[in-house]
Design a protein around this motif. Structure first.
Motif, short mmCIF file in Angstrom:
data_model
loop_
_atom_site.label_atom_id
_atom_site.label_comp_id
_atom_site.label_asym_id
_atom_site.label_seq_id
_atom_site.Cartn_x
_atom_site.Cartn_y
_atom_site.Cartn_z
N LEU A 109 0.85 -1.11 0.24
CA LEU A 109 -0.20 0.13 -0.23
C LEU A 109 0.54 1.11 -0.50
CD1 LEU A 109 -2.19 -1.15 2.93
CD2 LEU A 109 -2.29 -0.98 0.21
N LYS A 110 0.83 2.39 -1.12
CA LYS A 110 1.44 3.66 -1.02
C LYS A 110 1.02 4.18 0.75
CE LYS A 110 2.73 3.62 -5.36
NZ LYS A 110 4.13 2.37 -5.30
N PHE A 111 1.71 5.38 0.95
CA PHE A 111 1.28 5.61 2.26
C PHE A 111 1.90 7.23 2.03
CE2 PHE A 111 4.83 3.91 4.25
CZ PHE A 111 5.36 4.55 4.97
N SER A 112 1.10 8.54 2.87
CA SER A 112 2.18 9.33 2.96
C SER A 112 1.92 10.21 4.32
CB SER A 112 1.65 10.70 1.89
OG SER A 112 2.25 10.42 0.99
N GLN A 113 2.97 10.57 4.57
CA GLN A 113 2.76 10.71 6.45
C GLN A 113 3.70 11.96 6.67
OE1 GLN A 113 3.18 7.45 9.13
NE2 GLN A 113 2.45 8.71 10.68
N MET A 114 2.65 12.85 7.60
CA MET A 114 3.55 14.17 8.12
C MET A 114 3.82 14.16 9.08
SD MET A 114 3.10 17.93 9.45
CE MET A 114 1.73 17.44 9.98
N PHE A 115 4.66 14.60 9.70
CA PHE A 115 4.84 15.10 11.50
C PHE A 115 5.21 16.28 11.98
CE2 PHE A 115 6.31 10.07 10.65
CZ PHE A 115 5.67 9.62 11.57
N GLN A 116 4.84 17.40 12.31
CA GLN A 116 4.92 18.20 13.32
C GLN A 116 5.72 17.78 14.30
OE1 GLN A 116 3.35 21.31 13.91
NE2 GLN A 116 5.23 23.05 13.94
N LEU A 117 7.68 17.71 14.30
CA LEU A 117 8.40 17.61 15.36
C LEU A 117 9.05 18.61 17.15
CD1 LEU A 117 10.59 15.18 14.29
CD2 LEU A 117 8.20 14.95 15.06
N ILE A 118 8.27 19.12 18.10
CA ILE A 118 8.85 20.37 18.67
C ILE A 118 9.20 19.68 19.43
CG2 ILE A 118 7.43 21.71 19.85
CD1 ILE A 118 6.52 22.50 17.43
N PRO A 119 10.53 20.83 20.19
CA PRO A 119 11.12 20.20 21.63
C PRO A 119 10.96 20.21 22.38
CG PRO A 119 11.95 22.89 20.03
CD PRO A 119 10.71 21.79 19.66
N ALA A 120 11.27 19.30 23.36
CA ALA A 120 11.04 18.71 24.00
C ALA A 120 11.31 18.74 25.78
CB ALA A 120 10.28 17.52 24.64
N GLY A 121 12.43 19.71 25.17
CA GLY A 121 13.90 20.08 26.62
C GLY A 121 14.56 18.87 26.21
N GLN A 122 16.16 19.08 26.63
CA GLN A 122 17.30 18.14 26.63
C GLN A 122 17.64 17.48 25.13
OE1 GLN A 122 16.44 15.35 30.58
NE2 GLN A 122 16.29 17.03 31.87
N GLY A 123 17.38 18.48 24.27
CA GLY A 123 17.30 17.75 22.87
C GLY A 123 16.57 16.82 22.27
N SER A 124 15.50 16.46 23.18
CA SER A 124 14.41 16.21 22.16
C SER A 124 13.58 15.92 21.91
CB SER A 124 13.96 14.39 23.70
OG SER A 124 13.20 15.46 24.77
N LEU A 125 12.65 15.61 20.84
CA LEU A 125 11.50 16.40 20.42
C LEU A 125 10.15 15.12 20.42
CD1 LEU A 125 13.62 17.11 17.08
CD2 LEU A 125 12.98 18.17 18.24
N TYR A 126 8.97 15.87 20.67
CA TYR A 126 7.99 14.97 20.78
C TYR A 126 7.04 15.25 19.03
CZ TYR A 126 4.96 18.80 22.06
OH TYR A 126 4.27 20.25 22.38
N VAL A 127 6.47 14.41 19.09
CA VAL A 127 5.22 14.58 18.13
C VAL A 127 4.01 15.33 17.78
CG1 VAL A 127 3.65 13.03 16.07
CG2 VAL A 127 6.21 12.14 17.04
N SER A 128 3.97 16.76 17.69
CA SER A 128 2.78 17.35 18.12
C SER A 128 1.43 17.09 17.41
CB SER A 128 2.97 18.94 18.11
OG SER A 128 1.84 19.57 18.20
N ASN A 129 2.11 16.82 15.66
CA ASN A 129 1.15 16.50 14.94
C ASN A 129 1.25 15.58 13.53
OD1 ASN A 129 1.01 20.13 15.25
ND2 ASN A 129 -1.15 18.87 14.92
N ASP A 130 0.11 14.82 13.44
CA ASP A 130 1.06 12.89 12.83
C ASP A 130 -0.49 13.60 11.66
OD1 ASP A 130 1.21 10.52 11.60
OD2 ASP A 130 1.40 10.07 14.02
N ILE A 131 -0.48 13.07 11.11
CA ILE A 131 -1.85 13.01 9.62
C ILE A 131 -1.11 11.92 8.64
CG2 ILE A 131 -2.52 14.02 7.69
CD1 ILE A 131 -1.54 16.39 8.64
N PHE A 132 -1.62 11.12 8.26
CA PHE A 132 -1.86 9.50 8.04
C PHE A 132 -2.66 9.22 6.50
CE2 PHE A 132 -2.43 5.54 6.65
CZ PHE A 132 -1.14 4.88 6.17
N ARG A 133 -2.13 9.79 5.81
CA ARG A 133 -3.07 8.73 4.32
C ARG A 133 -2.48 8.08 3.86
NH1 ARG A 133 -7.97 9.98 3.73
NH2 ARG A 133 -8.13 12.48 4.99
N LEU A 134 -3.47 7.06 3.66
CA LEU A 134 -2.87 5.75 2.24
C LEU A 134 -2.96 6.86 0.70
CD1 LEU A 134 -5.12 2.48 3.43
CD2 LEU A 134 -2.66 2.65 3.45
N ASN A 135 -2.99 6.21 -0.39
CA ASN A 135 -2.37 6.74 -1.88
C ASN A 135 -3.00 5.77 -2.28
OD1 ASN A 135 -1.11 9.73 -0.68
ND2 ASN A 135 1.06 8.85 -0.91
#
Length: 122
Positions: free
Chosen positions: A94-120
Motif C-alpha cells: 500500500l502506498k502511503f504519505s505521512q506528515m509529522f510536526q516535531l517540537i522540542p521537548a527539552g534536553q535535546g529531545s523532540l515529540y510528535v505534536s501533529n501526525d497526519i497519515f493517508r493511504l495513497n
C-alpha cells in the motif's frame, strides 16, 4: 543540529518501532499531540497509541521512498514521508504519505505534536 540528520533518525526510529512494537510509540507523543489517520482525529498519547495498536494487522514493514523536512515555528520541524507499507498476506504494498510536526521537548529531545497519515490510492 542538522535538520536532515534529525529527520532521518526520527523516521528510522518511528517506522522500525511501528513495525515491531507499536505500543512503544507512546513516548513520542504527548497529551496535546494530534493524529489524523485516514480522516479520523485522535488526541493524546494514549488515544493515538490505542488507534495504532488496534489496526487490523499485527505485523507490517514500511519501505520509505522519500523524506522531506523543513524547520518550522516554535523551533520545530516538519517531516513529510512517502513510501510503501507491506502487510503480510497482501500481494501488493500500500502506498502511503505521512506528515509529522516535531517540537522540542527539552534536553535535546523532540515529540510528535501533529501526525497526519493517508493511504495513497492509485
Amino acid at each position: 543540529m542538522d535538520p536532515e540528520s534529525v529527520a532521518k533518525a526520527f523516521v528510522d526510529h518511528y517506522y522500525s518501532t511501528f513495525d515491531t512494537n507499536r505500543a512503544a510509540l507512546a513516548n513520542l507523543y504527548q497529551e496535546n499531540s494530534m493524529l489524523s489517520f485516514e480522516g479520523q482525529k485522535y488526541q493524546g498519547s494514549q488515544n493515538i497509541v490505542a488507534k495504532l495498536t488496534s489496526l487490523p494487522f499485527q505485523q507490517c514493514k514500511h519501505h520509505i521512498s522519500t523524506t522531506d523536512c523543513q524547520l518550522s515555528g516554535a523551533n520545530g520541524m516538519l517531516v513529510f514521508v512517502s513510501g510503501n507499507l507491506q502487510i503480510p498476506g497482501e500481494e501488493h504494498p500500500l502506498k502511503f504519505s505521512q506528515m509529522f510536526q516535531l517540537i522540542p521537548a527539552g534536553q535535546g529531545s523532540l515529540y510528535v505534536s501533529n501526525d497526519i497519515f493517508r493511504l495513497n490510492y492509485a
